[in-house]
Design a protein around this motif. Structure first.
Motif, short mmCIF file in Angstrom:
data_model
loop_
_atom_site.label_atom_id
_atom_site.label_comp_id
_atom_site.label_asym_id
_atom_site.label_seq_id
_atom_site.Cartn_x
_atom_site.Cartn_y
_atom_site.Cartn_z
N ARG A 1 16.99 -9.83 -12.30
CA ARG A 1 17.02 -10.49 -13.60
C ARG A 1 16.11 -11.71 -13.64
O ARG A 1 15.81 -12.24 -14.74
CB ARG A 1 18.46 -10.92 -13.90
CG ARG A 1 19.41 -9.77 -14.23
CD ARG A 1 19.22 -9.30 -15.66
NE ARG A 1 19.55 -10.34 -16.60
CZ ARG A 1 20.79 -10.63 -17.00
NH1 ARG A 1 21.82 -9.91 -16.54
NH2 ARG A 1 21.01 -11.61 -17.85
N LEU B 1 26.43 -13.39 -15.49
CA LEU B 1 26.04 -12.52 -14.40
C LEU B 1 26.96 -12.76 -13.20
O LEU B 1 27.28 -13.90 -12.87
CB LEU B 1 24.59 -12.78 -14.01
CG LEU B 1 23.99 -11.87 -12.93
CD1 LEU B 1 23.86 -10.45 -13.45
CD2 LEU B 1 22.62 -12.39 -12.47
N ARG C 1 19.07 -8.29 -20.49
CA ARG C 1 20.45 -8.38 -20.05
C ARG C 1 21.10 -7.01 -19.84
O ARG C 1 21.84 -6.77 -18.90
CB ARG C 1 21.26 -9.19 -21.07
CG ARG C 1 22.76 -9.21 -20.79
CD ARG C 1 23.52 -9.82 -21.95
NE ARG C 1 23.28 -11.25 -22.02
CZ ARG C 1 24.04 -12.17 -21.41
NH1 ARG C 1 25.07 -11.78 -20.67
NH2 ARG C 1 23.78 -13.45 -21.54
N GLU D 1 20.66 -10.53 -9.45
CA GLU D 1 20.12 -11.82 -9.83
C GLU D 1 18.62 -11.91 -9.56
O GLU D 1 17.86 -12.48 -10.35
CB GLU D 1 20.86 -12.93 -9.07
CG GLU D 1 20.48 -14.33 -9.50
CD GLU D 1 21.33 -15.39 -8.84
OE1 GLU D 1 21.17 -16.57 -9.17
OE2 GLU D 1 22.15 -15.03 -7.98
#
Length: 553
Positions: free
Chosen positions: A134, A286, A140, A131
């Motif tokens: 990202r 996610l 992605r 996380e």
């Protein structure tokens, strides 16, 4: 009034954006940095093992000993352990290495790929690090793409190094066959990298994702084993080998046919699975999985009140999956007892001697299978301890210890569940094999000896379990050393006598101290020593675990 001036269009900054693969290169460099030790260790371990077999067998086995192995190619045991034995009618050292050890090396390559993909994908999401990554300009699919690239790179490098080391061995194999053998190992690893990429999308937990990939590997091994066991006897089930990703590299027949085209099946499967993994990843959030989570109860059951019950609850899915595999595997391999008895006359004297002689070939076979299943269950035990480390890294152990649970109670509870689970799995394998063997031989008096002989092997599993717990308690980072002990012990047990190694060397294997009952008497002293060593390692790990800091990254 406040005047607002508009910034010229040429000076405006557009928000950073990118495609689904943006940042793949950056993540790849980061993963290589993390795996700077793991990458070469895996590659060299598999390559050196292949080179070791090629050199040692060329020195130990003369032409007469090799020719004695020709009849072994028609033995179902050969099909299970090694494969169909291509070229054994005119056997050479390179053909023997491929036929006997190729499957073991492919299993190593598959395990390398599964753990690599899981380590860099699902584990990162489960711990929350994905996380943070990202949150930057990262697409992605970038983490999954980078993980697949590094897994593919490990298999390609391993294939090249294996081929080159075999070419330079004292066996003097043909270059084309050496490169093909290495490519086959890499192709098997590549296929299971694709399998791991798909299973990583199914469950939100790394343990379940890796377990699903391991289940696919286990099924592939069993299917290939059944096909090859039938093939060596000219049976009707030889086509099963073509349904397994482990069977395709074998069908290339290095040093015999040198067919490269079956490897295209592995590459095609990898491509299809990677595409499927990307599609599945696009359809989930996610840290979530495609498979829906089952809703839990509003309140815990009454029995779920202590560390022992919690440890069982966490390990229950893995034990259930392994239970099904052990039972079915036992019944399946037990059914081959009759073909073993019928083919005893055609086996070489060396193999018949190892199996207990012509009159004791049935007892020798089921006794050997007890040791073989013990090796499988030992892998379950080591994986279980690795899951305990995952609980610690995911900060879930810290939450448990924040209650009234002591560190000793938590570690010993987890170990006890794994130890009892190991005994349960071996008992199930013995139960299944006892049924298969008794039905095949039409002699139900052999059921209980077979079942007992399998369960008695648990002490070897407990030793490796204790070693893993000890390393986890002392230094979790070196927990992987348990796999090295396991691999060496398994190889010595499977091939040590065949290579005529010294008894002192063979004694290093924990799987050689119990006895292959009912062919051999049970060594109660060996059971006591193995169990005692495992218990001592567990106590050491527990004492140190009470004093060391928890690791959460």
């Amino acid at each position: 009034m406040t005047a607002v001036t508009e910034r010229p269009r040429s000076e405006r900054r557009e928000p950073a954006s990118g495609g689904p693969l943006t940042g793949t290169g950056m993540l790849l460099r980061f993963m290589l940095r993390r795996d700077r030790i793991r990458f070469p260790v895996w590659v060299l371990a598999l390559s050196v093992m292949a080179a070791y077999f090629s050199n040692v067998i060329a020195l130990v086995m003369d032409e007469e000993a090799l020719n004695a192995m020709t009849a072994f190619a028609a033995n179902p045991i050969m099909g299970l352990i090694g494969g169909p034995g291509f070229g054994f009618d005119a056997i050479t050292v390179p053909r023997f290495v491929v036929g006997m050890y190729g499957t073991s090396l492919m299993l190593g390559a598959a395990f390398m790929s599964i753990t690599t993909v899981s380590r860099h994908t699902r584990v990162e999401e489960q711990t929350g690090r994905a996380e943070l990554i990202r949150a930057n300009v990262v697409g992605r699919h970038a983490p999954l793409a980078a993980a697949l690239i590094i897994a593919a790179s490990m298999n390609i490098v391993m294939a090249l190094v294996t081929g080159l080391t075999m070419m330079s061995s004292t066996a003097e194999p043909a270059p084309a066959g050496s490169l093909l053998f290495g490519a086959g190992l890499g192709a098997a690893g590549l296929a299971f990298a694709g399998v791991a990429a798909v299973t990583a999308q199914l469950s939100p937990f790394s343990r379940a994702a890796s377990g699903l990939a391991g289940l696919v590997l286990g099924v592939s091994f069993v299917v290939r084993g059944l096909g090859d066991m039938s093939a060596v006897q000219n049976g009707d089930l030889a086509w099963l080998s073509w349904l397994s990703p482990l069977g395709w590299p074998q069908q290339t027949a290095p040093f015999t046919n040198d067919d490269w085209w079956p490897l295209l099946l592995s590459v095609a499967l990898f491509a299809v699975l990677v595409a499927l993994a990307f599609v599945l990843q696009s359809r989930r959030d996610l840290a979530a999985g495609i498979l829906p989570d089952r809703l839990g109860r509003a309140a815990a059951r009454g029995w779920l009140r202590g560390p022992l019950s919690l440890a069982y609850r966490l390990q229950r899915p893995a034990i259930a999956g392994w239970s099904i595999a052990m039972l079915l595997g036992g019944v399946t391999f037990g059914a081959f007892t009759r073909p073993m008895a019928d083919g005893a006359e055609g086996m070489p004297e060396q193999i018949v001697g190892l199996m207990g002689g012509t009159d004791g070939i049935v007892e020798g076979y089921v006794g050997f299978m007890g040791v073989y299943f013990a090796m499988m269950v030992a892998a379950f035990a080591i994986i279980s301890v690795q899951s305990l480390r995952t609980e610690e890294q995911g900060v879930r152990t810290e939450a448990v210890l924040a209650t009234g649970v002591s560190r000793s109670a938590w570690l010993l509870s987890w170990t006890l569940v794994t130890a009892v689970g190991s005994l349960w799995l071996l008992a199930l394998a013995g139960f299944g094999e006892g049924i298969g063997a008794a039905a095949g031989m039409n002699d139900w008096s052999m059921f209980w000896p077979v079942a007992f002989g399998h369960a008695a092997q648990v002490s070897a599993v407990w030793l490796l379990l204790g070693l893993a717990v000890g390393l986890y308690g002392v230094a979790p980072r070196v927990l992987g050393l348990t796999w090295a002990v396991f691999i060496v012990g398994a190889l010595l047990s499977l091939f040590g006598e065949m290579l005529d190694l010294d008894d002192a060397v063979l004694a290093a294997s924990p799987f050689r101290h119990v006895g292959e009952y009912p062919a051999d008497d049970i060594s109660w002293a060996g059971i006591a020593v193995l169990t005692g060593i495992g218990a001592a390692c567990t106590m050491l790990g527990t004492i140190v675990f009470r004093r060391r800091d928890l690791t959460t990254a």
